[in-house]
Design an enzyme around this catalytic site. Structure first.
Site, PDB file in Angstrom:
ATOM      1  N   ALA A  80       0.856  -1.178   0.000  1.00  0.00           N
ATOM      2  CA  ALA A  80       0.000   0.000   0.000  1.00  0.00           C
ATOM      3  C   ALA A  80       0.893   1.230   0.000  1.00  0.00           C
ATOM      4  O   ALA A  80       2.030   1.181   0.477  1.00  0.00           O
ATOM      5  CB  ALA A  80      -0.868  -0.024   1.245  1.00  0.00           C
ATOM      6  N   GLY A 122       0.179  -5.140   0.822  1.00  0.00           N
ATOM      7  CA  GLY A 122      -0.930  -5.099  -0.134  1.00  0.00           C
ATOM      8  C   GLY A 122      -0.554  -5.718  -1.471  1.00  0.00           C
ATOM      9  O   GLY A 122      -1.405  -6.263  -2.184  1.00  0.00           O
ATOM     10  N   GLU A 131      -1.096  -9.272  -1.038  1.00  0.00           N
ATOM     11  CA  GLU A 131      -2.533  -9.524  -0.906  1.00  0.00           C
ATOM     12  C   GLU A 131      -3.195  -9.509  -2.289  1.00  0.00           C
ATOM     13  O   GLU A 131      -4.068 -10.342  -2.584  1.00  0.00           O
ATOM     14  CB  GLU A 131      -3.158  -8.496   0.040  1.00  0.00           C
ATOM     15  CG  GLU A 131      -2.726  -8.767   1.491  1.00  0.00           C
ATOM     16  CD  GLU A 131      -3.087  -7.654   2.461  1.00  0.00           C
ATOM     17  OE1 GLU A 131      -3.409  -7.955   3.607  1.00  0.00           O
ATOM     18  OE2 GLU A 131      -3.013  -6.469   2.081  1.00  0.00           O
ATOM     19  N   GLU A 139       3.696  -5.499   7.428  1.00  0.00           N
ATOM     20  CA  GLU A 139       2.908  -4.432   8.067  1.00  0.00           C
ATOM     21  C   GLU A 139       3.295  -4.153   9.511  1.00  0.00           C
ATOM     22  O   GLU A 139       3.269  -3.006   9.953  1.00  0.00           O
ATOM     23  CB  GLU A 139       1.410  -4.766   7.988  1.00  0.00           C
ATOM     24  CG  GLU A 139       0.796  -4.528   6.621  1.00  0.00           C
ATOM     25  CD  GLU A 139       0.988  -5.681   5.645  1.00  0.00           C
ATOM     26  OE1 GLU A 139       1.777  -6.599   5.952  1.00  0.00           O
ATOM     27  OE2 GLU A 139       0.356  -5.664   4.579  1.00  0.00           O
TER      28      GLU A 139
HETATM   29  N1  COA Z   1       4.613   3.489  -0.172  1.00  0.00           N
HETATM   30  C1  COA Z   1       5.073   4.679  -0.596  1.00  0.00           C
HETATM   31  N2  COA Z   1       6.340   4.887  -0.970  1.00  0.00           N
HETATM   32  C2  COA Z   1       7.187   3.847  -0.899  1.00  0.00           C
HETATM   33  C3  COA Z   1       6.777   2.572  -0.457  1.00  0.00           C
HETATM   34  C4  COA Z   1       5.420   2.421  -0.080  1.00  0.00           C
HETATM   35  N3  COA Z   1       4.925   1.249   0.329  1.00  0.00           N
HETATM   36  N4  COA Z   1       7.821   1.743  -0.491  1.00  0.00           N
HETATM   37  C5  COA Z   1       8.863   2.466  -0.935  1.00  0.00           C
HETATM   38  N5  COA Z   1       8.486   3.733  -1.183  1.00  0.00           N
HETATM   39  C6  COA Z   1       9.308   4.818  -1.731  1.00  0.00           C
HETATM   40  C7  COA Z   1      10.461   5.186  -0.815  1.00  0.00           C
HETATM   41  O1  COA Z   1      10.066   6.147   0.143  1.00  0.00           O
HETATM   42  C8  COA Z   1      11.455   5.757  -1.791  1.00  0.00           C
HETATM   43  O2  COA Z   1      11.039   7.056  -2.133  1.00  0.00           O
HETATM   44  P1  COA Z   1      12.087   8.180  -2.613  1.00  0.00           P
HETATM   45  O3  COA Z   1      12.795   7.622  -3.804  1.00  0.00           O
HETATM   46  O4  COA Z   1      11.236   9.357  -2.871  1.00  0.00           O
HETATM   47  O5  COA Z   1      12.991   8.356  -1.442  1.00  0.00           O
HETATM   48  C9  COA Z   1      11.260   4.887  -3.021  1.00  0.00           C
HETATM   49  O6  COA Z   1       9.949   4.326  -2.883  1.00  0.00           O
HETATM   50  C10 COA Z   1      12.263   3.772  -3.164  1.00  0.00           C
HETATM   51  O7  COA Z   1      12.270   3.011  -1.973  1.00  0.00           O
HETATM   52  P2  COA Z   1      13.594   2.264  -1.484  1.00  0.00           P
HETATM   53  O8  COA Z   1      13.228   1.526  -0.253  1.00  0.00           O
HETATM   54  O9  COA Z   1      14.716   3.228  -1.422  1.00  0.00           O
HETATM   55  O10 COA Z   1      13.825   1.269  -2.715  1.00  0.00           O
HETATM   56  P3  COA Z   1      14.548  -0.145  -2.759  1.00  0.00           P
HETATM   57  O11 COA Z   1      14.635  -0.519  -4.180  1.00  0.00           O
HETATM   58  O12 COA Z   1      15.778  -0.115  -1.905  1.00  0.00           O
HETATM   59  O13 COA Z   1      13.540  -1.163  -2.043  1.00  0.00           O
HETATM   60  C11 COA Z   1      11.395  -2.144  -1.568  1.00  0.00           C
HETATM   61  C12 COA Z   1      12.324  -1.486  -2.631  1.00  0.00           C
HETATM   62  C13 COA Z   1      10.041  -2.347  -2.169  1.00  0.00           C
HETATM   63  C14 COA Z   1      11.989  -3.480  -1.121  1.00  0.00           C
HETATM   64  C15 COA Z   1      11.319  -1.215  -0.341  1.00  0.00           C
HETATM   65  O14 COA Z   1      10.962   0.080  -0.782  1.00  0.00           O
HETATM   66  C16 COA Z   1      10.322  -1.619   0.714  1.00  0.00           C
HETATM   67  O15 COA Z   1      10.570  -2.519   1.493  1.00  0.00           O
HETATM   68  N6  COA Z   1       9.211  -0.888   0.803  1.00  0.00           N
HETATM   69  C17 COA Z   1       8.255  -1.054   1.863  1.00  0.00           C
HETATM   70  C18 COA Z   1       7.250  -2.063   1.540  1.00  0.00           C
HETATM   71  C19 COA Z   1       6.244  -2.192   2.627  1.00  0.00           C
HETATM   72  O16 COA Z   1       6.530  -2.113   3.802  1.00  0.00           O
HETATM   73  N7  COA Z   1       5.029  -2.430   2.197  1.00  0.00           N
HETATM   74  C20 COA Z   1       3.955  -2.693   3.046  1.00  0.00           C
HETATM   75  C21 COA Z   1       3.166  -1.486   3.256  1.00  0.00           C
HETATM   76  S1  COA Z   1       1.820  -1.911   4.264  1.00  0.00           S
END
Ligand code: COA
Length: 647
Positions: free
Chosen positions: A62, A101, A104, A124
């Site tokens: 999400a 999400g 999901e 989460e």
């Molecule tokens: N919602 C909004 N923005 C998100 C996001 C999310 N779920 N996940 C990542 N971003 C944004 C980061 O803030 C970052 O933004 P920026 O470039 O403006 O700083 C950008 O996406 C890249 O994220 P980053 O973590 O630096 O990329 P990565 O390639 O190292 O890792 C993921 C990618 C997907 C593994 C990692 O972003 C991640 O673990 N995200 C969280 C996922 C999560 O917790 N989802 C569940 C939500 S309930």
């Protein structure tokens, strides 16, 4: 549709989502996916759909930025239901990460396939919430209750290979789009499996849940146990009731302080390693690193850099010290072997890339040299005088000083633009924080190199300005001073420590000093006094003068029995400090914590005003990654309401 595009491969529709950077599920994504189901169902030429993503990852979850705002339709559970209820089966084709999400949505699809490097999970709880779109309800129907307990309470993602064995995905493939289309085509020839929501689920006995609760409980965090409760509810009620219960819990937690704090840190941690001021500035390449000094700090820095693949040259003053320094680095890798993190063969490979020498001339090829010698200005200046002579003109030269003024250390260096402070925290191969301290002369690409190093070492790099103690140690000093002020007002030492443990620190301020030793800060204050600075006497000074330097001398703020690290309130300390204690304040644990965290935040505010820190978020990261501040409280600035994050 602007985020989704459809390409036809015969009877298979390949639906590609492109919502950079991580295909987060925003309101627009939910809307388009919802509509896409209807569109494909209505298309007689389509028999199945593949959902695939452009860019670095499948849907990463999400959109966390929307968490602080009122939910907008279509809600995610409806989107997942809609995909699951499609007349044409959908196949999720996963690369990168399918998280929260994102996973999901994948569970709404009839099949899930992934490339080997992909990960799936329900993180989460790391954001202080539980899955809100069937993570605790569909997952047990897909992969069993035990796997779900692990996924939803730890938040740890699972690599594709393991996810396949666990039943979370159906296949691991190499050419994602091609293989997904082939998979969809083959699936149409066989009987389709039941949609996940219709699969059976049997409840578990009470003992199972009791054990799971014990394992999932995490002090200060409510989300892991709430996730477990939601999962248990799902095993004991029908699908619709369980969905309603999960959603209620999710919405309840979404508004909690814990979730707001963890969201704040989520964004702060992603912003810190790439400051906007350095955008477009190319760091200098760093392949070979010289480390001056093979003590605990130098060896830790060497170990961290070697782990990141850099070649290391460790410089010490004589052969014996070189041998000791190399052994210190060896111990770091030994401990990784012991913990099963490194094979014996890889350990040998790591050590093959660490050389020792007494000759500075060997640093002629180093890209970066980090000095980690004794905290004495004369010694450090001599090191940099030598480095100025032997290093390449473009090599970056860094000091790991904690308290000295980097400008004074660099005095006399022919080209101070390549000089910078890189303040690691001990043990440097473990602690995440890296304070990066440029001087007014530091070149922008040298600063960028500091941040690139931080990223390469998987550290949390934070820029700090020059002042005594930079960000972290300056706040530490204020924190300790405030704790002493409470003692003077009559609050018991043990009560203060207990209050801070209750707040979420692993240790209170006094027991932490007993562990680390009171003499280090004492000597530093004495040094300043010897230079004529007006440094008021602290209670700690009185204890050190009485020989109480902490656990190592059998007593500090507390007494310790031989061979026992349990702190015992000390009658001797009470006597030593008696004439300094002038009150009998009675404060509750939360009141004590408020005072101390408030003092940290006040110092943080001063630090911001002086331009020592770039943002309140940076201060929070310093405290969380370097000083044990509880992550779920968001750091002192957040806790004191001084950040304007998405609450
Ligand atoms: N919602 C909004 N923005 C998100 C996001 C999310 N779920 N996940 C990542 N971003 C944004 C980061 O803030 C970052 O933004 P920026 O470039 O403006 O700083 C950008 O996406 C890249 O994220 P980053 O973590 O630096 O990329 P990565 O390639 O190292 O890792 C993921 C990618 C997907 C593994 C990692 O972003 C991640 O673990 N995200 C969280 C996922 C999560 O917790 N989802 C569940 C939500 S309930």
């Amino acid at each position: 549709m602007t985020l989704l595009t459809v390409r036809r491969d015969g009877e298979i529709a390949v639906v590609t989502l492109d919502n950079p950077p991580v295909n987060a599920i925003s309101e627009a994504v939910r809307k388009e996916l919802f509509e896409m189901v209807g569109q494909l169902d209505a298309d007689p030429g389509v028999r199945a759909a593949v959902l695939i993503c452009a860019g670095r990852t499948f849907l990463a979850g999400a959109d966390v930025r929307e968490f602080g705002k009122p939910p907008v339709e279509p809600h995610l559970p409806e989107v997942v239901d809609r995909i699951e209820g499609a007349e044409k089966p959908w196949v999720a084709a996963i690369h990168g990460a399918a998280l929260g999400g994102g996973f999901e949505i994948a569970m709404g699809c009839r099949f899930r396939i992934a490339v080997e490097s992909a990960r799936v999970g329900l993180p989460e709880v790391t954001l202080g919430v539980i899955p809100g779109a069937s993570g605790t309800v569909r997952t047990p129907r897909l992969a069993g209750i035990e796997t779900t307990v692990d996924l939803v309470t730890s938040g740890r993602p699972m690599p594709a290979g393991k996810a396949l064995k666990a039943g979370l995905i159906d296949a691991v493939v190499s050419d994602l789009e091609r293989d997904a289309v082939a998979f969809a085509r083959a699936a149409l020839d066989a009987e389709l499996p039941l949609p996940v929501s219709q699969r059976p689920l049997a409840p578990m006995p009470e003992a199972f849940w009791q054990d799971a609760r014990k394992r999932a409980a995490k002090p200060g965090h409510q989300a892991p146990l709430r996730a477990l409760d939601s999962l248990r509810f799902a095993t004991e009620h029908d699908f619709a009731e369980a969905m309603e219960h999960e959603r209620e819990t999710f919405l309840d937690l979404r508004g909690s302080d814990e979730a707001a704090a963890l969201r704040h840190i989520f964004f702060a941690e992603r912003a810190a390693p790439k400051p906007s001021a350095l955008k477009g500035i190319e760091p200098r390449p760093v392949r070979t690193v010289g480390v001056i000094g093979g003590g605990t700090m130098g060896a830790g820095i060497a170990g961290a850099c070697r782990e990141a693949g850099m070649e290391i040259l460790l410089i010490e003053r004589d052969d014996e010290a070189v041998t000791r320094g190399l052994a210190n680095v060896g111990k770091i890798f030994d401990s990784a072997v012991k913990r099963g993190k490194l094979s014996a063969e890889d350990r040998a490979g790591r050590m093959a890339g660490v050389r020792g020498s007494t000759d500075y001339a060997d640093l002629a090829d180093a890209d970066l040299v980090i000095e980690a010698v004794f905290e004495e200005i004369g010694v450090k200046r001599a090191v940099f005088a030598e480095l100025g002579r032997v290093c390449r003109a473009d090599a970056v030269l860094a000091t790991n000083t904690s308290y000295l003024d980097p400008r004074a250390i660099a005095e006399g260096l022919p080209d101070p633009s390549r000089f910078i402070g890189l303040h690691f925290f001990s043990p440097a191969h473990i602690m995440k924080l890296l304070e990066i301290v440029p001087t007014p002369d530091t070149a922008p690409d040298v600063l960028a190199t500091g941040f690139a190093l931080g990223r390469a070492l998987n550290k949390m790099p934070v820029q700090a300005g020059i002042c005594e103690g930079f960000i972290g140690n300056r706040i530490l000093k204020r924190y300790r001073a405030e704790a002493e002020a409470l003692v003077k007002q009559g609050v018991a030492i043990a009560e203060i420590d207990a209050a801070m443990r209750g707040y979420g620190f692993r240790m209170g301020p006094f027991e932490a000093q007993d562990l680390g030793g009171l003499d280090i800060a004492f000597l530093q204050r004495e040094g300043a006094r010897a230079e004529g600075q007006d440094v008021p006497e602290t209670l700690g000074d009185i204890l050190v003068r009485a020989g109480r330097k902490g656990q190592k001398t059998g007593g500090g703020w507390y007494d310790y029995a031989e061979g026992d690290r349990t702190p015992k309130p000390s009658a001797s300390v009470a006597t030593l400090l008696a004439d300094r204690v002038s009150g009998s304040a009675a404060l509750s644990g939360p009141e004590i914590a408020d005072r101390l965290v408030g003092a940290m935040a006040a110092e943080g505010e001063a630090i911001l005003r002086e331009g020592i820190a770039q943002s309140p978020q940076d201060i929070d990261l310093v405290e969380i990654h370097g000083y044990g501040f509880p992550r779920w409280k968001g750091g002192p600035m957040f806790a004191a309401g001084m950040t304007a994050s998405a609450r």
